[in-house]
Design an enzyme around this catalytic site. Structure first.
Site, short mmCIF file in Angstrom:
data_model
loop_
_atom_site.label_atom_id
_atom_site.label_comp_id
_atom_site.label_asym_id
_atom_site.label_seq_id
_atom_site.Cartn_x
_atom_site.Cartn_y
_atom_site.Cartn_z
N SER A 1 0.84 -1.20 0.00
CA SER A 1 0.00 0.00 0.00
C SER A 1 0.87 1.24 0.00
CB SER A 1 -0.89 0.02 1.24
OG SER A 1 -1.39 1.33 1.43
N HIS B 1 -1.22 -1.24 -4.28
CA HIS B 1 -2.50 -0.92 -3.63
C HIS B 1 -2.56 0.59 -3.36
CE1 HIS B 1 -6.04 -1.92 -1.10
NE2 HIS B 1 -5.59 -0.99 -0.26
N ASP C 1 -4.74 3.68 -1.74
CA ASP C 1 -5.79 3.98 -0.77
C ASP C 1 -6.33 5.39 -0.98
OD1 ASP C 1 -6.00 1.63 0.90
OD2 ASP C 1 -3.92 2.04 1.46
N MET D 1 -8.99 8.17 0.11
CA MET D 1 -9.82 8.53 1.28
C MET D 1 -10.34 9.95 1.11
SD MET D 1 -7.52 7.00 4.36
CE MET D 1 -6.64 5.43 4.20
N HIS E 1 -8.42 1.19 -3.92
CA HIS E 1 -9.35 0.96 -2.80
C HIS E 1 -10.01 2.29 -2.46
CE1 HIS E 1 -9.59 -0.19 1.78
NE2 HIS E 1 -10.79 -0.07 1.23
N MET F 1 -12.15 4.51 -0.39
CA MET F 1 -12.81 4.69 0.91
C MET F 1 -13.49 6.05 0.87
SD MET F 1 -9.68 3.12 3.11
CE MET F 1 -8.59 3.28 1.71
N MET G 1 -11.59 -5.96 5.26
CA MET G 1 -10.79 -5.05 6.08
C MET G 1 -10.44 -5.72 7.41
SD MET G 1 -10.19 -2.26 4.39
CE MET G 1 -9.21 -1.60 5.74
N GLY H 1 -8.85 3.90 7.27
CA GLY H 1 -8.54 5.31 7.50
C GLY H 1 -7.06 5.57 7.70
N PHE H 2 -6.35 4.61 8.25
CA PHE H 2 -4.94 4.86 8.57
C PHE H 2 -4.12 3.59 8.39
CE2 PHE H 2 -7.72 7.56 11.04
CZ PHE H 2 -7.23 8.83 10.74
N GLY H 3 -2.86 3.79 8.02
CA GLY H 3 -1.91 2.68 8.01
C GLY H 3 -1.38 2.45 9.41
N GLY H 4 -0.70 1.34 9.60
CA GLY H 4 0.00 1.10 10.85
C GLY H 4 -0.85 0.68 12.03
N ASP I 1 -6.65 -6.45 4.23
CA ASP I 1 -6.03 -5.12 4.25
C ASP I 1 -6.06 -4.57 5.68
OD1 ASP I 1 -5.13 -2.59 3.66
OD2 ASP I 1 -6.87 -2.00 2.45
N GLY I 2 -4.86 -4.37 6.23
CA GLY I 2 -4.75 -3.77 7.55
C GLY I 2 -4.02 -4.67 8.53
N GLY I 3 -2.84 -4.23 8.97
CA GLY I 3 -2.11 -4.97 10.00
C GLY I 3 -1.44 -6.24 9.50
N GLY J 1 1.13 -2.24 4.03
CA GLY J 1 1.67 -0.89 3.89
C GLY J 1 2.91 -0.74 4.74
N SER J 2 2.70 -0.50 6.06
CA SER J 2 3.85 -0.31 6.95
C SER J 2 4.72 -1.56 7.01
CB SER J 2 3.37 0.10 8.34
OG SER J 2 2.36 -0.76 8.81
C1 DX5 Z 1 -6.27 1.42 5.73
C2 DX5 Z 1 -5.84 1.16 4.31
C3 DX5 Z 1 -4.74 0.19 4.20
C4 DX5 Z 1 -3.46 0.63 4.87
C5 DX5 Z 1 -2.79 -0.62 5.37
O1 DX5 Z 1 -7.42 2.15 5.73
O2 DX5 Z 1 -6.92 0.66 3.54
O3 DX5 Z 1 -4.50 -0.20 2.85
O4 DX5 Z 1 -2.58 1.31 4.02
O5 DX5 Z 1 -1.68 -0.24 6.12
P1 DX5 Z 1 -0.93 -1.24 7.09
O6 DX5 Z 1 -0.48 -2.41 6.26
O7 DX5 Z 1 0.18 -0.41 7.62
O8 DX5 Z 1 -1.92 -1.66 8.14
ZN ZN Z 2 -6.49 -0.22 1.49
#
Ligand code: DX5
Ligand code: ZN
Length: 216
Positions: A7, A30, A32, A34, A63, A65, A134, A139-142, A172-174, A194-195
Site C-alpha cells: 500500500s 494498492h 488507498d 480517502m 481501494h 474509501m 478489512m 482510515g490509517f496505516g500502521g 487489508d490492515g495490519g 503498507g507499513s
Molecule cells: C487502511 C488502508 C490500508 C493501509 C494498510 O485504511 O486501507 O490499505 O494502508 O496499512 P498497514 O499495512 O500499515 O496496516
Molecule cells: Zn487499502
C-alpha cells in the site's frame, strides 16, 4: 503463493517513483483513496493514480474509501486503475456500482468494514473479481489487526468454493511478515501490506516473506 499488494499509503510521496521501484517485486500496487467523509482521513485522487500508472506496469488496485463512489469510479479507471474496489457500506445500490465499473472494462471489488457481515454479498458475489476484507477500521496505516476477521475470511472462502468461483479474497490492515500466514490459512490470496513492507529495512525480503507466508 499469495499476491502481495504494497500500500503506497506508507510510501514517501515526495519520492513516489523511487518507492514504487523499491517494491517492484510485488505483483500489485494498492492505492488507498480517502475522502475525509467515509473515513476520517484525506489522501489522494485520480491524479496520483495517473502518476503511478506512468511509473509502473504493475496491476493497480484502487481501494476507494469514499462516499458516493459512483461519481468517481470512472475517473480512477481513466487514470489507469486495473481494479476498483468500493465499500459495501458506501453503496446503497451495490449491484449498480459494480456493474458500472465492469461496464468500463475494469475489474470490480467490494470492501467490507470489520463489522460488516460477508452475507451482505450473497446476491452480488458471483459478479465480483475480488472481495476486500478489512482487518482494521479503514482510515490509517500502521494499525493492529482485528482478530474477528479470521472467521469471516474462512466463511467467505467456503462460500466462494461452494459456488465454484475464482473470486480473490484480499485482506487489508495490519498484515506483517510474521502474521501473513494466518490470513492465507483462513483463505485470503491477496495480501495488502503498507507499513509492513515500506517500513521494512529490506523491502524485497519483506515482500518475499509475505508472499511465501507459511505457518512457523
Ligand atoms: C487502511 C488502508 C490500508 C493501509 C494498510 O485504511 O486501507 O490499505 O494502508 O496499512 P498497514 O499495512 O500499515 O496496516
Ligand atoms: Zn487499502
Amino acid at each position: 503463493m499469495a499476491i502481495v499488494a504494497p500500500s503506497i499509503l506508507s510510501a514517501d510521496f515526495a519520492r513516489l517513483g523511487e518507492d514504487l521501484a523499491s517494491v517492484s517485486d510485488a505483483e500489485w500496487v494498492h492505492v488507498d483513496v480517502m475522502d475525509g467523509r467515509f473515513v476520517p482521513n484525506l489522501t489522494i485522487g485520480p491524479l496520483v493514480v495517473e502518476a503511478v500508472r506512468r511509473s509502473t506496469d504493475k496491476f493497480i488496485d484502487c481501494h476507494l474509501m469514499i462516499v458516493e463512489p459512483d461519481h468517481y469510479t470512472g475517473a480512477f479507471i481513466d487514470a489507469g486503475a486495473d481494479l476498483v474496489t468500493v465499500h459495501a457500506e458506501a453503496c446503497p445500490h451495490l449491484h449498480r456500482s459494480i456493474q458500472a465499473i465492469k461496464a468500463r472494462g475494469c475489474k470490480a471489488g467490494v470492501a467490507l468494514n470489520p463489522h460488516t457481515p460477508e452475507s451482505i454479498l450473497d446476491y452480488v458475489l458471483d459478479e465480483l473479481d475480488l472481495v476486500l476484507v478489512m482487518s482494521v477500521n479503514p482510515g490509517f496505516g500502521g494499525q493492529s489487526l482485528i482478530e474477528a476477521v479470521f472467521p469471516k475470511i474462512s466463511r467467505l472462502r467456503a462460500e466462494i468454493e461452494r459456488r465454484g468461483l475464482s473470486t480473490h479474497i484480499e485482506v487489508d490492515g495490519g498484515v506483517k511478515v510474521d502474521n501473513a500466514w494466518r490470513f492465507v490459512e483462513a483463505g485470503a490470496d491477496v495480501l495488502v501490506s503498507g507499513s509492513g513492507v515500506f517500513g521494512a529495512k529490506d523491502r524485497r525480503a519483506a515482500i518475499a516473506a509475505v508472499r511465501a507466508a507459511a505457518r512457523p
